[in-house]
Scaffold this active site. Structure first.
Site, PDB file in Angstrom:
ATOM      1  N   CYS A  74       0.839  -1.199   0.000  1.00 20.12           N
ATOM      2  CA  CYS A  74       0.000   0.000   0.000  1.00 20.12           C
ATOM      3  C   CYS A  74       0.877   1.254   0.000  1.00 20.12           C
ATOM      4  CB  CYS A  74      -0.970  -0.026   1.176  1.00 20.12           C
ATOM      5  SG  CYS A  74      -2.379   1.092   0.973  1.00 20.12           S
ATOM      6  N   HIS A  86      -3.812  -5.542   1.070  1.00 26.47           N
ATOM      7  CA  HIS A  86      -3.732  -5.871   2.493  1.00 26.47           C
ATOM      8  C   HIS A  86      -4.282  -7.274   2.712  1.00 26.47           C
ATOM      9  CE1 HIS A  86      -2.565  -1.900   3.832  1.00 26.47           C
ATOM     10  NE2 HIS A  86      -3.562  -1.360   3.164  1.00 26.47           N
TER      11      HIS A  86
END
Length: 498
Positions: free
Chosen positions: A331, A431
């Site tokens: 991310c 994630h």
């Protein structure tokens, strides 16, 4: 809907721990149970099946309760992003950014309505709600704007447990002081006290417990021994308390402790692997020669990238990668590994453009649109053809450079990430990637091969199966040390949400 509330004398007293255990224990009794936290401040977030954002701790509690996470379980999530500001997530959606002193004026009434409506919604599907407070319910200067503690307990007329941390000292003063600072109608709701994190011989505490029960008129439901490895931390501060040293046989994975680290729950599956040591390394430390370095998610990517650069850690990472070391970014960390990050609308702060580490052929532009969604995709490496699941939470679009023949997409959905041909430079938006057991083992086996170690079996289940066992162990632990009968007996037969 019957209601139980867990409040604490301080932060880190064990509210999340006890709430999670209660959810699993009530599920075992056959109750339809839901967790609830009216307002949470955390950087560990989860994305629901319909794309709403909520606190990861409440998602874990939902799994403990045997139900699917939904944003009504955590209607308000505050995500700190530095400079005394937080992003406000309400009912799963980002609705603005605010400073602490402005929050009460701009969001309090709206927030309480979201909380009350969420409880009403949950009452339609569940028999019991287990609510978790935040911090202390007796912060006098904050009580008028407290959306999480006794306001919720009073609204529900919840049987309330007060939990206190004895490990830090002063437990009796904490309990008595908290009770004295509650309003009389709030204090009447406290049906039991739990003492948490006790080290030593239990009998040495007996005289203190007798005094506490006589002085307060409230039973002590139990004393929970110190068990730091039973439950994951919700707050990034708790990374500081993780201890242990790697053996010579362990794979050492450095996760950089960014100032605004987010979603470090990504690494719980790695921590649960025997033979893997996860080292949360401060930026001012020397990197050394680990088996892999991971740059995690960040709430303010540019500021944390600048912290990497100013500390000298960025140069250490580039030197390490140049020597063939394995580097992964997830991310915000993925964005940092690219060429540039632009923030033309100054969404994160006053810096409009920042040079990345230049390890991935990637440019990122931060914009207003926030992407929150669950994903299922097929891997290209390592190996190809595995189905993996995860979720995205990011505010920015990344584009791969045209001249990037040495890099391949990690997944069928090419925008989710990339890896180089040597498989030592990785970056992705996904994630929860390490929750996928077969993929995690394949990635670890790449590291083990470089060390000359035998590969691990890859035909294993996903982390959620292991987490189920951990939740059962947590519930067993709570059941052994806490007598819940006074709480259960205090619940009315029917307790309708007002």
């Amino acid at each position: 809907m019957k209601a139980i509330m867990v409040v604490g004398t301080t932060s880190h007293a064990g509210k999340s721990f006890l709430t999670t255990g209660l959810c699993r224990l009530l599920r075992r009794r056959g109750d339809r149970v839901t967790p609830f936290k009216g307002q949470n401040m955390a950087l560990n977030a989860f994305v629901t099946i319909d794309g709403g954002e909520m606190g990861h701790a409440q998602a874990v509690q939902a799994w403990a309760a045997g139900t699917v996470p939904r944003v009504a379980m955590n209607p308000i999530l505050l995500k700190p992003q530095g400079d005394m500001t937080s992003q406000v997530i309400m009912l799963g959606q980002a609705v603005g950014t605010t400073r602490a002193q402005e929050y009460y004026q701009n969001y309090f009434d709206r927030g309480w309505q979201a909380i009350a409506n969420s409880l009403e919604t949950l009452a339609q599907d569940f028999d019991v709600v287990v609510c978790e407070g935040a911090g202390s319910p007796a912060e006098i200067n904050l009580k008028h704007r407290d959306l999480t503690n006794m306001r919720v307990a009073t609204h529900l007329q919840a049987a309330t447990i007060l939990i206190a941390d004895i490990d830090r000292g002063g437990v009796f003063a904490h309990v008595v002081g908290t009770l004295q600072l509650l309003e009389p109608e709030e204090r009447k709701l406290i049906k039991g006290i739990v003492i948490n994190k006790f080290r030593g011989q239990r009998s040495l505490l007996d005289s203190g417990i007798t005094w506490l029960e006589e002085y307060t008129g409230i039973p002590v439901l139990g004393v929970i021994p110190y068990g730091q490895n039973l439950f994951s931390a919700e707050d990034s501060l708790d990374i500081l308390e993780r201890s242990g040293r790697p053996s010579k046989e362990d794979i050492r994975i450095v996760v950089l402790r960014l100032p605004r680290i987010a979603n470090f729950t990504d690494f719980e599956p790695l921590e649960a692997e025997s033979g893997v040591y996860v080292d949360y390394l401060p930026l001012e430390k020397q990197l050394g020669n680990p088996d892999a370095v991971i740059i995690p998610g960040s709430k303010t990517t540019i500021a944390d990238l600048q912290a990497l650069q100013n500390s000298g850690m960025a140069q250490q990472i580039m030197d390490y990668a140049q020597a063939g070391g394995t580097v992964m970014g997830i991310c915000g960390g993925y964005q940092m590994l690219g060429q540039t990050i632009a923030d033309p609308e100054n969404i994160e702060g006053n810096v409009s453009n920042c040079q990345g580490l230049g390890l991935l052929p990637l440019t990122t532009v931060i914009n207003q649109e926030k992407i929150t969604r669950q994903c299922q995709t097929i891997t290209h490496a390592p190996p190809s053809g595995l189905t993996v699941t995860g979720y995205e939470i990011h505010q920015g679009l990344s584009r791969r450079s045209e001249h990037s023949q040495d890099f391949l997409p990690m997944f069928d959905q090419e925008e989710l990430g990339m890896v180089n041909a040597q498989q030592n430079l990785w970056g992705c938006y996904l994630h929860g990637l390490f929750d996928n057991g077969a993929w995690r083992r394949c990635w670890l086996n790449n590291l083990r091969q470089r060390r000359g170690l035998d590969p691990l079996p890859t035909s294993i289940g996903n982390y959620q199966e292991q987490r189920e066992g951990m939740l059962d162990s947590l519930a067993d632990f709570v059941e052994t040390h806490v007598n819940l009968e006074p709480i259960l007996q205090s619940l009315p037969e029917e307790n309708e949400t007002p």
